[in-house]
Design a protein around this motif. Structure first.
Motif, PDB file in Angstrom:
ATOM      1  N   LEU A  27       0.867  -1.175   0.000  1.00  0.00           N
ATOM      2  CA  LEU A  27       0.000   0.000   0.000  1.00  0.00           C
ATOM      3  C   LEU A  27       0.901   1.222   0.000  1.00  0.00           C
ATOM      4  O   LEU A  27       1.994   1.181   0.550  1.00  0.00           O
ATOM      5  CB  LEU A  27      -0.874   0.042   1.259  1.00  0.00           C
ATOM      6  N   TRP A  28       0.435   2.312  -0.592  1.00  0.00           N
ATOM      7  CA  TRP A  28       1.222   3.537  -0.571  1.00  0.00           C
ATOM      8  C   TRP A  28       0.334   4.738  -0.833  1.00  0.00           C
ATOM      9  O   TRP A  28      -0.782   4.612  -1.312  1.00  0.00           O
ATOM     10  CB  TRP A  28       2.381   3.476  -1.569  1.00  0.00           C
ATOM     11  N   PHE A  29       0.836   5.895  -0.423  1.00  0.00           N
ATOM     12  CA  PHE A  29       0.187   7.176  -0.688  1.00  0.00           C
ATOM     13  C   PHE A  29       0.981   7.894  -1.760  1.00  0.00           C
ATOM     14  O   PHE A  29       2.209   7.827  -1.781  1.00  0.00           O
ATOM     15  CB  PHE A  29       0.194   8.069   0.561  1.00  0.00           C
ATOM     16  N   ARG A  30       0.281   8.603  -2.618  1.00  0.00           N
ATOM     17  CA  ARG A  30       0.933   9.494  -3.568  1.00  0.00           C
ATOM     18  C   ARG A  30       0.067  10.748  -3.677  1.00  0.00           C
ATOM     19  O   ARG A  30      -1.129  10.724  -3.380  1.00  0.00           O
ATOM     20  CB  ARG A  30       1.106   8.846  -4.952  1.00  0.00           C
ATOM     21  N   ARG A  31       0.689  11.809  -4.105  1.00  0.00           N
ATOM     22  CA  ARG A  31      -0.019  13.077  -4.246  1.00  0.00           C
ATOM     23  C   ARG A  31       0.187  13.575  -5.672  1.00  0.00           C
ATOM     24  O   ARG A  31       1.288  13.556  -6.195  1.00  0.00           O
ATOM     25  CB  ARG A  31       0.523  14.094  -3.247  1.00  0.00           C
ATOM     26  N   GLN A  32      -0.910  14.028  -6.281  1.00  0.00           N
ATOM     27  CA  GLN A  32      -0.836  14.585  -7.625  1.00  0.00           C
ATOM     28  C   GLN A  32      -1.821  15.737  -7.704  1.00  0.00           C
ATOM     29  O   GLN A  32      -2.979  15.606  -7.314  1.00  0.00           O
ATOM     30  CB  GLN A  32      -1.185  13.521  -8.666  1.00  0.00           C
ATOM     31  N   GLY A  33      -1.344  16.866  -8.177  1.00  0.00           N
ATOM     32  CA  GLY A  33      -2.208  18.034  -8.295  1.00  0.00           C
ATOM     33  C   GLY A  33      -2.808  18.462  -6.965  1.00  0.00           C
ATOM     34  O   GLY A  33      -3.940  18.930  -6.929  1.00  0.00           O
ATOM     35  N   GLY A  34      -2.067  18.256  -5.879  1.00  0.00           N
ATOM     36  CA  GLY A  34      -2.550  18.636  -4.560  1.00  0.00           C
ATOM     37  C   GLY A  34      -3.546  17.658  -3.953  1.00  0.00           C
ATOM     38  O   GLY A  34      -4.078  17.903  -2.869  1.00  0.00           O
ATOM     39  N   VAL A  35      -3.809  16.539  -4.617  1.00  0.00           N
ATOM     40  CA  VAL A  35      -4.769  15.544  -4.135  1.00  0.00           C
ATOM     41  C   VAL A  35      -4.008  14.302  -3.667  1.00  0.00           C
ATOM     42  O   VAL A  35      -3.218  13.736  -4.416  1.00  0.00           O
ATOM     43  CB  VAL A  35      -5.771  15.152  -5.246  1.00  0.00           C
TER      44      VAL A  35
END
Length: 138
Positions: free
Chosen positions: A41-49
């Motif tokens: 599992l992982w978190f990523r951020r794109q365009g502030g989301v």
């Protein structure tokens, strides 16, 4: 990989299910080649989301000096493994929309993990070990 106690999204960390680690190894001249995978599992951020992701990590190295103890998942993960491609995402939740499989049962299983994961950002999801990164120590 390197296990870190602190979550920093910039380090592209992964939480892994140690029980799912699989792999094989063979001699390559005087070195050892390893190829395996683990659910992650992982978190990523794109365009502030922020997005919560589920999938797997491909793990490999062609140049290990000695065989890995395949019965010790943390020892395998701690080896000098290559992860330049990151995780193979199978499902992603951004708080409003899901991307991934169209199989209803699999989608429901993904969302049962991803919804609470994103709601509790950046906490380590229950049942997973982390945070692991392929990036060098700072």
């Amino acid at each position: 990989m390197i296990r870190e106690d602190r979550f920093l999204i910039s380090r592209k960390p992964f939480a892994v299910d140690l029980a799912t680690l699989t792999g094989s190894q063979h001699e390559r001249g005087d070195l050892i080649a390893f190829s395996g995978s683990v659910n992650a599992l992982w978190f990523r951020r794109q365009g502030g989301v922020s997005r919560a992701c589920i999938g797997s990590l491909k793990l490999w190295s062609h140049y290990l000096p000695e065989p890995l103890n395949l019965d010790d998942p943390q020892a395998v993960l701690s080896a000098d493994l290559d992860g330049r491609y990151g995780g193979d995402c199978e499902g992603r939740w951004d708080g409003t929309g899901y991307w991934g499989t169209e199989v209803p049962d699999v989608q429901a299983r993904h969302l049962a993990i991803l919804r609470p994961m994103l709601a509790n950002y950046p906490a380590l999801p229950s049942g997973y070990d982390g945070w692991w990164t392929f990036q060098e120590r700072r």
